[in-house]
Design a protein around this motif. Structure first.
Motif, mmCIF file in Angstrom:
data_model
loop_
_atom_site.group_PDB
_atom_site.id
_atom_site.type_symbol
_atom_site.label_atom_id
_atom_site.label_comp_id
_atom_site.label_asym_id
_atom_site.label_seq_id
_atom_site.Cartn_x
_atom_site.Cartn_y
_atom_site.Cartn_z
ATOM 1 N N ASN A 179 0.847 -1.198 0.000
ATOM 2 C CA ASN A 179 0.000 0.000 0.000
ATOM 3 C C ASN A 179 0.885 1.252 0.000
ATOM 4 O O ASN A 179 1.328 1.717 1.044
ATOM 5 C CB ASN A 179 -0.914 -0.013 1.225
ATOM 6 C CG ASN A 179 -1.891 1.157 1.248
ATOM 7 O OD1 ASN A 179 -1.937 1.960 0.306
ATOM 8 N ND2 ASN A 179 -2.655 1.264 2.311
ATOM 9 N N THR A 193 -4.428 -3.696 -0.233
ATOM 10 C CA THR A 193 -4.442 -3.622 -1.694
ATOM 11 C C THR A 193 -4.744 -4.999 -2.275
ATOM 12 O O THR A 193 -4.749 -5.998 -1.559
ATOM 13 C CB THR A 193 -3.070 -3.179 -2.233
ATOM 14 O OG1 THR A 193 -2.090 -4.149 -1.811
ATOM 15 C CG2 THR A 193 -2.691 -1.802 -1.718
ATOM 16 N N VAL A 203 -8.175 -1.460 -4.010
ATOM 17 C CA VAL A 203 -7.666 -1.030 -2.701
ATOM 18 C C VAL A 203 -8.838 -0.670 -1.786
ATOM 19 O O VAL A 203 -9.856 -0.163 -2.246
ATOM 20 C CB VAL A 203 -6.704 0.182 -2.835
ATOM 21 C CG1 VAL A 203 -7.427 1.432 -3.347
ATOM 22 C CG2 VAL A 203 -6.003 0.479 -1.505
ATOM 23 N N SER A 224 -2.080 0.463 -10.991
ATOM 24 C CA SER A 224 -1.872 0.714 -9.566
ATOM 25 C C SER A 224 -1.952 2.203 -9.227
ATOM 26 O O SER A 224 -2.545 2.595 -8.223
ATOM 27 C CB SER A 224 -0.507 0.164 -9.135
ATOM 28 O OG SER A 224 -0.296 0.373 -7.759
#
Length: 350
Positions: A179, A193, A203, A224
């Motif tokens: 994270n 996550t 997340v 991401s």
């Protein structure tokens, strides 16, 4: 979602079931903390590694068959490094098998009102039918961080080493938090996550600022960076749009007279601390309190019986109330109780 009240501040397509990847592990950790609280397991217990657990692919800490790690270390592996192998180890340790653990995950989900959730495994690896929704993830995140705030001691670790001790000897393995918000967002406190081919990037991000704790859930982001950016956007919106009132100093409560009881009077207490979430920018200093408390009660009285309310109003409208409860029980007085009381009074006067 605001964590203490469960109020949804913003939502978009919150109930569509989707694969959650390793965000699944929030429920896994919730069950681990449940087992700790119930005394079924302890943080210093040594947990063995089975062949099934060691065979897990994806994110892992490369536990070997026959190796042992403490529950505390397993929690770090799950929370920080999102270790699939550590999840299965804990599932087997608590329930004897991953299948039974997953059954309990689904039972816990049902109890929390997670109506769009079905867990197939304990770690979130892609599997047919393994799915949940953004709202459901927020619900289990709320349960974990409010019931077991010590989770933050684990999910805010940035880097830490663990030690593998196997037949080959001893070696160090570095855990790094998946994270990135822990380093990139000043109010970040966790939480988990996840990413797989099916789930894309997910997340459940928690953050705290000025006594306000928020949960932002993002599912199915393309990369991401996007999941973290979107989570921060939601968190900033939440902090800007809400304020919370918590009454840590309600009026002091006196004793209540008991008629026909063993006790002449009993103390009472508030059931909980009152809190109110405002999303309209109101002046919370204008909140007023009105105490409604019974002056006398007829026995028998049981501990926990409702004996009144403390009512909160803002601009003349009620915004909530908390119950006032009997702090102790009082049985109905028998003939002999009355006689003893009468004799005691007589001899005292005499």
């Amino acid at each position: 979602m605001e964590a203490s009240t469960g109020t949804i501040l913003y939502e978009k397509d919150p109930d569509t079931p989707r694969p959650p990847a390793s965000v699944t592990k929030i429920m896994t950790m919730l069950l681990i903390f449940d087992a700790l609280e119930e005394g079924k397991i302890h943080l210093d217990d040594t947990v063995p590694v089975s062949e099934h657990a060691a065979s897990m692919g994806g994110s892992q800490v490369f536990l070997e068959v026959g190796e042992t790690q403490s529950v505390d270390t397993m929690l770090k592996c799950i929370s920080v490094a999102s270790a699939n192998d550590a999840c299965v180890c804990m599932a087997e340790y608590i329930c004897g098998s991953e299948e039974e653990f997953v059954r309990q995950m689904n039972q816990r989900a049902k109890e929390l009102g997670m109506n769009h959730t079905t867990f197939i495994n304990c770690n979130g690896l892609d599997a047919d039918g393994h799915e949940t929704s953004a709202r459901d993830i927020a619900l289990m995140s709320k349960e974990l961080i409010t019931k077991y705030p010590q989770i933050h001691d684990y999910c805010t670790i940035w880097m830490e080493n663990i030690t593998h001790t196997t037949r080959k000897g001893t070696s160090e393995f570095g855990l790094t938090n998946t994270n990135k918000l822990i380093r990139q967002y000043e109010y970040a406190t966790g939480l988990k996550t996840g990413s797989t081919g099916l789930a894309k990037f997910c997340v459940s991000a928690t953050a705290k600022k000025n006594d306000i704790e928020l949960i932002a859930v993002i599912l199915g982001a393309d990369n991401s960076k996007t999941r973290f950016q979107d989570a921060v956007t939601l968190l900033n919106y939440g902090f800007a749009s809400c304020q919370i009132y918590k009454d840590y100093s309600p009026p002091k409560l006196g004793k209540i007279k008991i008629i026909g009881g063993v006790k002449e009077n009993i103390p009472c207490k508030y059931k909980t601390t009152f809190q109110y979430l405002d999303t309209n920018g109101q002046n919370l200093s204008a909140i007023t309190k009105h105490l409604e408390l019974k002056k006398e009660l007829h026995a028998p009285i049981q501990k926990g019986d409702s004996v009144g309310n403390l009512i909160y109003k803002l601009n003349g409208e009620e915004i909530g109330r908390i119950q006032i409860l009997a702090a102790v029980s009082s049985d109905k007085a028998s003939f002999w109780d009355c006689l003893k009381k009468l004799l005691s009074f007589y001899f005292h006067v005499a």
